[in-house]
Scaffold this motif. Structure first.
Motif, short mmCIF file in Angstrom:
data_model
loop_
_atom_site.label_atom_id
_atom_site.label_comp_id
_atom_site.label_asym_id
_atom_site.label_seq_id
_atom_site.Cartn_x
_atom_site.Cartn_y
_atom_site.Cartn_z
N ALA A 73 0.81 -1.22 0.00
CA ALA A 73 0.00 0.00 0.00
C ALA A 73 0.85 1.26 0.00
N ASP A 74 2.06 1.19 0.54
CA ASP A 74 2.92 2.38 0.61
C ASP A 74 3.78 2.55 -0.63
N GLY A 75 3.71 1.58 -1.54
CA GLY A 75 4.63 1.61 -2.66
C GLY A 75 3.97 1.87 -4.00
N ILE A 76 4.79 1.93 -5.03
CA ILE A 76 4.30 2.11 -6.40
C ILE A 76 4.88 1.00 -7.28
N ARG A 77 4.21 0.77 -8.40
CA ARG A 77 4.76 -0.19 -9.37
C ARG A 77 4.44 0.31 -10.77
N ARG A 78 5.28 -0.10 -11.72
CA ARG A 78 5.06 0.32 -13.10
C ARG A 78 3.88 -0.45 -13.67
N VAL A 79 2.96 0.26 -14.33
CA VAL A 79 1.81 -0.42 -14.93
C VAL A 79 1.79 -0.32 -16.45
N GLY A 80 2.60 0.57 -17.00
CA GLY A 80 2.59 0.67 -18.46
C GLY A 80 3.75 1.50 -18.97
N ARG A 81 4.09 1.24 -20.21
CA ARG A 81 5.15 2.00 -20.89
C ARG A 81 4.69 2.13 -22.33
N VAL A 82 4.52 3.33 -22.81
CA VAL A 82 3.99 3.54 -24.17
C VAL A 82 4.91 4.49 -24.93
N PRO A 83 4.91 4.39 -26.27
CA PRO A 83 5.69 5.35 -27.05
C PRO A 83 5.16 6.76 -26.81
N ASP A 84 6.05 7.71 -26.73
CA ASP A 84 5.60 9.08 -26.48
C ASP A 84 4.91 9.66 -27.71
N VAL A 85 5.47 9.40 -28.87
CA VAL A 85 4.90 9.94 -30.11
C VAL A 85 4.47 8.75 -30.97
N PRO A 86 3.20 8.69 -31.35
CA PRO A 86 2.77 7.58 -32.20
C PRO A 86 3.58 7.52 -33.50
N GLU A 87 3.87 6.33 -33.94
CA GLU A 87 4.64 6.09 -35.16
C GLU A 87 4.08 6.87 -36.35
N GLY A 88 4.96 7.55 -37.06
CA GLY A 88 4.54 8.21 -38.30
C GLY A 88 3.90 9.57 -38.13
N LYS A 146 -4.37 6.01 -20.65
CA LYS A 146 -5.31 6.00 -21.77
C LYS A 146 -5.47 7.42 -22.33
N HIS A 147 -5.64 8.36 -21.45
CA HIS A 147 -5.84 9.74 -21.87
C HIS A 147 -4.57 10.28 -22.55
N PHE A 148 -3.43 9.89 -22.01
CA PHE A 148 -2.18 10.34 -22.62
C PHE A 148 -2.07 9.86 -24.06
N VAL A 149 -2.37 8.59 -24.27
CA VAL A 149 -2.26 8.01 -25.61
C VAL A 149 -3.25 8.69 -26.56
N GLU A 150 -4.47 8.89 -26.08
CA GLU A 150 -5.48 9.54 -26.93
C GLU A 150 -5.10 10.97 -27.28
N GLY A 151 -4.38 11.61 -26.37
CA GLY A 151 -4.00 13.00 -26.61
C GLY A 151 -2.69 13.17 -27.34
N GLY A 152 -2.14 12.06 -27.87
CA GLY A 152 -0.80 12.11 -28.48
C GLY A 152 -0.67 13.14 -29.57
N GLU A 153 -1.65 13.20 -30.43
CA GLU A 153 -1.59 14.15 -31.54
C GLU A 153 -1.63 15.59 -31.02
N PHE A 154 -2.47 15.79 -30.01
CA PHE A 154 -2.57 17.13 -29.44
C PHE A 154 -1.25 17.54 -28.80
N THR A 155 -0.72 16.64 -27.96
CA THR A 155 0.51 16.95 -27.23
C THR A 155 1.67 17.22 -28.19
N ALA A 156 1.66 16.52 -29.31
CA ALA A 156 2.72 16.73 -30.30
C ALA A 156 2.53 18.04 -31.07
N GLY A 157 1.43 18.73 -30.79
CA GLY A 157 1.19 20.01 -31.46
C GLY A 157 0.61 19.85 -32.84
N LEU A 158 0.05 18.66 -33.12
CA LEU A 158 -0.34 18.35 -34.49
C LEU A 158 -1.85 18.28 -34.70
N SER A 159 -2.60 18.68 -33.68
CA SER A 159 -4.06 18.61 -33.85
C SER A 159 -4.64 19.93 -34.35
#
Lengths: 632, 632
Positions: A113-128, A424-437
């Motif tokens: 309960a006092d600790g953390i663990r990694r739950v996911g690792r995703v590419p920062d910028v979607p391919e292409g 999930k939200h990070f991945v969905e917002g990838g285009e926005f975060t990259a400044g490409l939306s």
């Protein structure tokens, strides 16, 4: 990089020949074309563009005493990196900065309960998504690159430090220099009065320029306090060199942004757990460090050196219009004063957007001011700045609101599905975060999407999504998007093949027809690509094309000696899924033209025989001038 | 690029902190560690390395009055670009220069005796030979990049212009400063006498340093005259932006080298057709242009502007030894004076090798001088310079002899097969031309090829052929070869996977065993990678590796704060045929270590349990020093 067109010059080709008549001088002039207030990312993006034009007298005033040494912002989106390419220093920023490749997500450890663990690792910028990476680099270094551009430009533009705007008056009866600026020269202890054709306020959230034109930042403060620190630390947290979002069970949340150089790291830490005092300015560094350590458990985090730290509250605010023309006067007059960057929008730092949207503002404004001041366009073009960028800022505020809420939410709210909501939200917002939306609406400078189907991968109103191609003259593989430089020129990309007569006819029309936008809008004596540059991108294999058989407009003669420009003709790169026609879904049979704005956005997609539509589009933007380009 | 290890510093990280005790000063010192005579490519490659070491007092004298503005050499081979990466400016050279992608071949047109036709077009650099391109850039710009390196180094080294060497005396009885140089300060009109530990003559074909040590350039002059000119021209020759070899039926031959900037082109033209006068210095520019035009027929070639032109004769010459120690004294004393570049070898320009081999000379010498002067190695190491580089120069002369003959041969001699002999020869010489055929013999610094079969793609004695890999800490794809910088450090690359205990044992041995070369050869107080740096390259997929589970030597703590260096651990890039094990044929089962010299050459391939062999190898090169690196 093209140079030596008019003869060989020794030395660094990035250092342009100084224009003898239009140099920055120590004494402040009584009249300027453009007065830029503030030398942050927005101000310098504008200054670096204007500095290239000796016909435009630009000054930049800055109340600080000298250049920034340590900036707060550090995120450089893919879109901004594409823009840096237009300035010529994208590669250097990439080489020096930290490249964000993956994002890691950490949540409370159900077994501890006092600790953390990694739950996911995703590419920062979607391919292409972009040919350019997402980079982290100290804002001060971004400033340095712009300052170098200015220093190396024909006007040798420098920032005037220690100059504080006092007041601004707009007299719309004065058609030439309607804006009078009163400036406090804090070094000399005197007052400077100067008159300007245009003033651009890049002077931050407390903008005096904004106040002077009676506009307000409206918004909310969530009283959600975060600490931020750039540190060297000893830690056994394994993802310290990845952008990471860490949510603890009870101690709050952290955002990790690794920094350039391989050792430094930025930590954003939620301070709600400090209670009321967390939101105040009394929070100490020790408290910020302690909060970080609690969230990192069971990992250690021993801070060895602190480069910079601060505490701030998340606020979102926006100005309703980015220029001085009230809605009801839009038909009567054109803007004389603009605001950009933090002067018109503020938001949290954690989507990494601040510096990027600010630079996007003045990259949008820069070519418009150049076009009007050089007489290529009427001043009504300047209305499009606020129209386009206020919408972008609104989308940013909306996105950041949501993102801040999800970032700050307790970990238990993320656990609704297997993948945490924040991931999930990070991945969905990838285009926005990259400044490409960003997609600009239809306007005088963005045509309708009527012919979008000819090239679905180049969406009208969005930035020209670069594709690799083979330059025919020298067989070099280059990115087509990098052809568009920060030089206020328009571009027509012709996608076709040589066997189609349509493309050849269109090239002949562009080069010779009296109604060709190139003939109509290029001033006498200028190279034929001075206002609108034309590139061909052929489907034919490279070795099937004879350079000299290409239409003349794809191998134009330029400069004092009328030497051929060899960088207008390309063909697709057939290797490794890099065929531009496939990548962007271009109609192989019909081909198409893609009209690209000076700020790299797609203005129009048209069939290759849509002469009339093309003429009308450019007639709506550019002035007709007497051209000497041979019409026969 | 790694920086901020010992705390954040504002500004350009390429500008190193100045060392207060060892700065270049205007007055010439009476004693120096290294005196470099000449500031051409060889001299500056050496100076840029030595400048990084505050413990070494270096001066560079140059008889010219200032930096070169327009150089003759322009070809930068793939190998040299790899070396430029070690200095940190490879990308900038690539961005500014012309990239040679294809080579085109033209022969007499059988249908038109007076004309030429294209007979072939081949890639300039065979696929996979190097990650770096073949570049053309004015030599003066290469100088500029080196001068910047020197100016940004801790010693702020500058070239002393206007200083001409008068004489050199070597007194081998003086163990500290055996070389006395007398220098004419042509600006001040006075004589400077200085004593040096080492002198390096990079002073060209008429080298005074060479004369002073009694060595001679021996060779032949073929009296085969060529004209060369850098021009802006109007032409309908379609391959003017490709490196092209043109042989006419009766008018002679041309070599076309497109130049940086997109417009300028260099033309080498055979002047034999001018008869006897062609070989003399009386040949005029007009004659060079006219010869070019005759060969180009039926294409036009109108020169608009001439940046530079010259006439020269092809000569091949070589010095038998590149230092001051006669063969019979090799066992008794070590060298104090060296010669490099044109001072020891001259040849034709047309294989594009001159500048490259010269820089290769002093890249070989640089780390050796650093190692001896810093006390890491005994001075007998310096014998290897002449031994290694004289062989390279001999191979160059041999290659160039053959290539010059084939280039100059009448076109009819090419027509023996379908593919012209010149094209065939060019393709066969691809590895040589790229600078990649150098293979150093077994010696104290190059082990035997006994274990070559463990990694056939890393040939012992050749340059470490870079492969892409994924950096584990931040998921960035990087080139392993770019880890090796021009900093005089050795590298051990461990290719293995985590499941093999052998790799882990080897890492433990390196970190902790009293016999580990790292413990034996790293001075007290230095970071554990200061002399030998260790990198791991794992077969495991990136996400299968936990950074903190890696052996400690692959995540060493460094610097004032003992912060982890995150750039030692890599895994293979499984995408797109980029797996290092496949690319270099590394034994997947056994793995191996690859020992790489400071100049990027493979010193040894060994099994991961060959502790004894590794110890012996390093004991033969590096001195044993007292180390504080924890042995337990």
């Amino acid at each position: 990089m093209q140079f030596h067109l008019n003869g060989f010059h020794a030395g660094d080709p990035a250092i342009k020949n100084a224009d003898p008549d239009h140099q920055w001088r120590a004494e402040f002039p009584s009249k300027v074309d453009v007065l830029i207030v503030g030398s942050g990312p927005a101000g310098l993006t504008l200054a670096a563009q204007l500095a290239q034009f000796p016909s435009i007298a630009t000054r930049v005033i800055e109340r600080r005493g000298g250049p920034l040494e340590l900036g707060q912002a550090d995120g450089i989106s893919c879109r901004t990196m594409e823009m840096f390419n237009a300035f010529g220093f994208g590669d250097r920023v990439a080489a020096e900065g930290y490249q964000v490749n993956e994002v890691s997500f950490w949540m409370p450890d159900p077994d501890n309960a006092d600790g953390i663990r990694r739950v996911g690792r995703v590419p920062d910028v979607p391919e292409g998504l972009s040919e350019m990476p997402h980079i982290i680099l100290n804002q001060a270094r971004v400033h340095d690159f712009y300052l170098e551009q200015m220093r190396y430009s024909p006007t040798r533009l420098e920032v005037d430090y220690g100059l504080q705007l006092q007041s601004l008056d707009v007299n719309t009866d004065d058609v030439d220099y309607p804006v009078t600026a009163t400036i406090d020269d804090t070094n000399a202890g005197k007052i400077i009065v100067t008159r300007a054709r245009y003033v651009v306020g890049c002077d931050g959230a407390r903008s005096q320029v904004r106040t002077a034109i009676g506009r307000e930042l409206k918004g909310d403060y969530q009283y959600q306090a975060w600490g931020v620190m750039d540190v060297l630390a000893k830690t056994d947290f394994p993802d310290i060199r990845l952008k990471s979002i860490v949510k603890s069970a009870n101690e709050g949340n952290i955002l990790i942004i690794p920094r350039e150089g391989g050792y430094l790291v930025r930590i954003y830490v939620e301070l709600d757990s400090l209670g009321e005092r967390g939101g105040s300015r009394e929070t100490t560094l020790e408290e910020v460090v302690a909060a970080t350590q609690r969230i990192f458990k069971p990992f250690s985090f021993d801070v060895q050196d602190v480069a910079w730290w601060s505490v701030y509250e998340v606020g979102h605010s926006l100005t309703d219009k980015f220029d001085d023309v009230p809605d009801e006067q839009v038909g009567n007059r054109t803007p004389r004063v603009f605001i950009a960057g933090d002067a018109c929008h503020t938001h949290s730092a954690k989507a990494g957007q601040g510096m990027n949207v600010s630079m996007g503002d003045t990259f949008n404004l820069g070519w418009k001011l150049v076009s009007v001041l050089e007489g290529r366009c009427g001043s009504e073009l300047l209305h499009t700045y606020s129209a386009e960028r206020q919408t972008v800022a609104q989308a940013l505020i909306d996105f950041d609101h949501e993102w801040s809420r999800i970032m700050s939410a307790p970990a238990e709210q993320d656990a609704v599905t297997d993948i945490p909501r924040v991931q999930k939200h990070f991945v969905e917002g990838g285009e926005f975060t990259a400044g490409l939306s960003v997609r600009y609406d239809e306007s005088s400078i963005t045509a309708s999407a009527r012919w979008q189907k000819l090239a679905p991968g180049f969406q009208v109103g969005t930035r020209f999504h670069s594709v690799p191609a083979v330059r025919i003259s020298d067989a070099k593989i280059v990115h087509l998007g990098h052809v568009v430089r920060a030089d206020a020129r328009w571009h027509i990309f012709i996608f076709s093949d040589l066997s189609r007569n349509r493309a050849r006819l269109f090239c002949d029309y562009l080069a010779h027809d009296a109604n060709s936008p190139i003939l109509k809008h290029t001033p006498a004596g200028a190279d034929n690509d001075a206002v609108i540059s034309t590139c061909g991108v052929l489907q034919d294999p490279h070795h099937a094309i004879e350079f000299m058989s290409l239409p003349a407009i794809l191998r134009p003669s330029k400069g004092k000696f009328q030497i051929v420009d060899f960088e207008k003709a390309y063909c697709v790169n057939h290797g490794l899924n890099n065929d531009a026609f496939d990548l962007r879904g271009i109609d192989r049979n019909q081909g198409c033209m893609v009209v690209v704005r000076p700020d790299q956005y797609v203005a129009a997609i048209l069939p290759l025989d849509a002469y009339e539509e093309l003429q009308q589009f450019f007639a709506g933007v550019l002035r007709t001038v007497a051209s000497t380009y041979p019409a026969s």
